[in-house]
Every structure is written in C-alpha cells, then in structure tokens.
Design an enzyme around this catalytic site. Structure first.
Site, PDB file in Angstrom:
ATOM      1  N   ASN A 174       5.700  16.696  11.756  1.00  0.00           N
ATOM      2  CA  ASN A 174       5.996  15.770  12.845  1.00  0.00           C
ATOM      3  C   ASN A 174       7.017  16.419  13.778  1.00  0.00           C
ATOM      4  O   ASN A 174       8.194  16.529  13.444  1.00  0.00           O
ATOM      5  CB  ASN A 174       6.548  14.459  12.263  1.00  0.00           C
ATOM      6  CG  ASN A 174       6.958  13.463  13.331  1.00  0.00           C
ATOM      7  OD1 ASN A 174       6.623  13.619  14.501  1.00  0.00           O
ATOM      8  ND2 ASN A 174       7.677  12.433  12.937  1.00  0.00           N
TER       9      ASN A 174
ATOM     10  N   LYS B 247       8.111  15.295  16.506  1.00  0.00           N
ATOM     11  CA  LYS B 247       8.917  14.283  17.200  1.00  0.00           C
ATOM     12  C   LYS B 247       8.976  14.620  18.701  1.00  0.00           C
ATOM     13  O   LYS B 247       8.005  15.147  19.241  1.00  0.00           O
ATOM     14  CB  LYS B 247      10.298  14.144  16.555  1.00  0.00           C
ATOM     15  CG  LYS B 247      10.184  13.872  15.046  1.00  0.00           C
ATOM     16  CD  LYS B 247      11.459  13.466  14.406  1.00  0.00           C
ATOM     17  CE  LYS B 247      11.242  13.245  12.919  1.00  0.00           C
ATOM     18  NZ  LYS B 247      12.444  12.745  12.246  1.00  0.00           N
TER      19      LYS B 247
ATOM     20  N   HIS C 233       6.525   5.053  11.588  1.00  0.00           N
ATOM     21  CA  HIS C 233       7.689   5.912  11.348  1.00  0.00           C
ATOM     22  C   HIS C 233       8.964   5.104  11.589  1.00  0.00           C
ATOM     23  O   HIS C 233       9.030   4.274  12.495  1.00  0.00           O
ATOM     24  CB  HIS C 233       7.650   7.132  12.269  1.00  0.00           C
ATOM     25  CG  HIS C 233       8.618   8.198  11.866  1.00  0.00           C
ATOM     26  ND1 HIS C 233       9.966   8.114  12.126  1.00  0.00           N
ATOM     27  CD2 HIS C 233       8.443   9.366  11.190  1.00  0.00           C
ATOM     28  CE1 HIS C 233      10.577   9.178  11.643  1.00  0.00           C
ATOM     29  NE2 HIS C 233       9.672   9.959  11.071  1.00  0.00           N
TER      30      HIS C 233
ATOM     31  N   GLU D 104      11.678   5.726  12.951  1.00  0.00           N
ATOM     32  CA  GLU D 104      12.268   5.796  14.283  1.00  0.00           C
ATOM     33  C   GLU D 104      11.618   4.784  15.215  1.00  0.00           C
ATOM     34  O   GLU D 104      12.284   4.215  16.096  1.00  0.00           O
ATOM     35  CB  GLU D 104      12.142   7.230  14.829  1.00  0.00           C
ATOM     36  CG  GLU D 104      13.096   8.180  14.122  1.00  0.00           C
ATOM     37  CD  GLU D 104      12.652   9.627  14.131  1.00  0.00           C
ATOM     38  OE1 GLU D 104      13.315  10.427  13.453  1.00  0.00           O
ATOM     39  OE2 GLU D 104      11.639   9.962  14.789  1.00  0.00           O
TER      40      GLU D 104
ATOM     41  N   GLU E  17       9.430   7.822   3.350  1.00  0.00           N
ATOM     42  CA  GLU E  17      10.541   8.496   4.008  1.00  0.00           C
ATOM     43  C   GLU E  17      11.786   7.621   3.962  1.00  0.00           C
ATOM     44  O   GLU E  17      11.938   6.710   4.790  1.00  0.00           O
ATOM     45  CB  GLU E  17      10.189   8.789   5.472  1.00  0.00           C
ATOM     46  CG  GLU E  17       9.015   9.724   5.649  1.00  0.00           C
ATOM     47  CD  GLU E  17       9.023  10.373   7.026  1.00  0.00           C
ATOM     48  OE1 GLU E  17       8.977  11.594   7.077  1.00  0.00           O
ATOM     49  OE2 GLU E  17       9.097   9.650   8.020  1.00  0.00           O
TER      50      GLU E  17
ATOM     51  N   GLY F  87      16.494  13.718   8.686  1.00  0.00           N
ATOM     52  CA  GLY F  87      17.306  14.483   9.628  1.00  0.00           C
ATOM     53  C   GLY F  87      18.780  14.532   9.290  1.00  0.00           C
ATOM     54  O   GLY F  87      19.594  15.007  10.076  1.00  0.00           O
TER      55      GLY F  87
ATOM     56  N   SER G 179      14.196  15.333   5.246  1.00  0.00           N
ATOM     57  CA  SER G 179      14.916  16.597   5.073  1.00  0.00           C
ATOM     58  C   SER G 179      14.248  17.526   4.061  1.00  0.00           C
ATOM     59  O   SER G 179      14.918  18.191   3.271  1.00  0.00           O
ATOM     60  CB  SER G 179      16.381  16.331   4.691  1.00  0.00           C
ATOM     61  OG  SER G 179      17.033  15.608   5.713  1.00  0.00           O
TER      62      SER G 179
END
Length: 247
Positions: A10, A12, A94, A96, A164, A170, A210
C-alpha cells in the site's frame, strides 16, 4: 492445498511518476517467490501507469472504490472504471479512511459488496486502536468490523482480510508474533462460526503494521498469518525481501 501466501504493498499518498516507475522496475527485475500472490496499490493517479509497466503476474489494487456505479460523485472511482483499466483489486476499510475520513462499518461493507459484485478482489482491513487493545476489546472491535461485511456478503472467496492494529501502523511498533497470531486465530474462528467452515479454511488473513524485512520471516511462520499488507516498506527495495519471507 494450503492458502496461497499474499503480499500487498500500500503506497498510500506517496510517489511520483519517476519513483513509481523505479519501484516497478525493481519488482520486475527481482527474483520473487513464484508461489506468492503480489498486489501493489499506488495512488489513484498512477494506477494505469503501474498496470502498464508491471510485468505479468503482479496485480494492481486501487486504494479505494465507491459503492455507486457512476454519476455525480466528485473525486470517486467506480468498480467498472477500475475493471476497464484492468485493475483487479481494491483496498477497503483501511484505518486511515475509517479514522481520518470517518468511514463507518456500514459504508465499508457497502463498498465491499459493490466491489465483489463487480468482480474485484477486496483487501478488507480491520484493526483496533491502542485504547481498545488496552481495554481488552481487540477481538470485539475486529469482529464487529467484519460482521458488517458478513451481513451483506455471503461469498468470501474474493476477500483477503488484513489485520492491522492501528497502534502499529507507521509507528515502528509491531504486534509481537504471539499477539498477531492470537488475533488471526480469533478471526479464523469467527469466520468458521459466522460465515462458513470453508471461508475459515480458505480466507487469507494478512498482518499489517510496520512489517519489515527484519520481522517478516518470524511472522510468516505462524499458522494463521497468510501474508502481509505492507505500508512504508513497500516503497523500498526491502519489499522484495518481505515478498520472499517464506524462502
């Protein structure tokens, strides 16, 4: 037959024409484990570029798709437009998008159904916040996110689940191998009870958060971890090492 290992990248909101061509050139020339299914998800602007330059055998995913076929939906992309461009997968749910853009479980489920009905594969993301983990609500949160999809979609053959934990995305923090395997096993148990034994046996469950070339081999050994959804590391040469984690 075991479940085919799956690695998604991904990107992003990262990349340029040059950097994405460089990443693709590296993937095209690398010796990749042929038993692994590989899918990359560049920003929407670069989907066609990626599809045009990637070698056969590596697929391309959109980072999002809308739940309507066409019309006055500024900024959105439809399933048919993706299929017309030979884009075969989409990421949905996701964290985010759930957190920053306030997408709720019902909307994610609606988009998932539309994508599946249109013939796309879906990488369906789920995960909990640090507060939810510390309150011992991880399994409740994750299965609640999945249940919204199960209420609309009975066929899970084109869904790949990506677990996730939000606190590990991240941040450099990684769920321990034991923490990851525990949640993956709970998801598989939930699939068996709520969807079907076949779905539990065949659905691939990826770990994301990560993932790096340093931790991927140990994670890949776990019985219920069937691959990875990789964020930042998918932009680096080390992505090849993650794809080859089982070698």
């Amino acid at each position: 037959m075991g479940r085919q290992f799956f690695v998604g990248g991904n990107f992003k909101m990262n990349g340029s024409v040059k950097t994405i061509k460089d990443i693709i050139s590296h993937l095209n020339s690398a010796k990749l484990d042929e038993s692994v299914e590989v899918v990359i998800a560049p920003p929407a602007l670069y989907l066609l570029l990626a599809r045009e330059h990637l070698r056969e055998g590596i697929e391309v995913a959109a980072q999002n798709v809308f739940d309507k076929p066409n019309g006055a939906f500024t900024g959105e992309i439809s399933v048919e437009q993706l299929k017309d461009s030979n884009i075969t997968w989409t990421l949905l749910g996701h964290s985010e998008r759930r957190v920053i853009l306030q997408e709720d479980d019902a909307f994610v489920a609606s988009k998932t159904k539309t994508a599946l009905d249109g013939g796309l594969g879906v990488i369906l993301c789920c995960g909990e916040s640090l507060e939810q983990r510390e309150a011992n609500k991880t399994i409740d949160v994750v299965t609640s996110q999945l249940k919204a999809v199960a209420d609309k979609c009975k066929d899970w053959s084109k869904i790949v689940i990506a677990y996730e934990p939000i606190w590990a995305i991240g941040t450099g923090k990684v769920a321990t191998t034991e923490q990851a395997q525990e949640v993956h096993a709970a998801i598989r148990d939930w699939l068996k009870k709520e969807v079907s034994s076949e779905a539990a046996e065949k659905t691939r469950i990826l770990y994301g958060g990560s993932v790096s070339e340093k931790n991927c081999k140990e994670l890949a050994k776990q019985p219920d971890i069937d691959g990875f959804l990789v964020g930042g590391a998918s932009l680096k040469p080390a992505f090849v090492d993650i794809i080859n984690a089982n070698q």
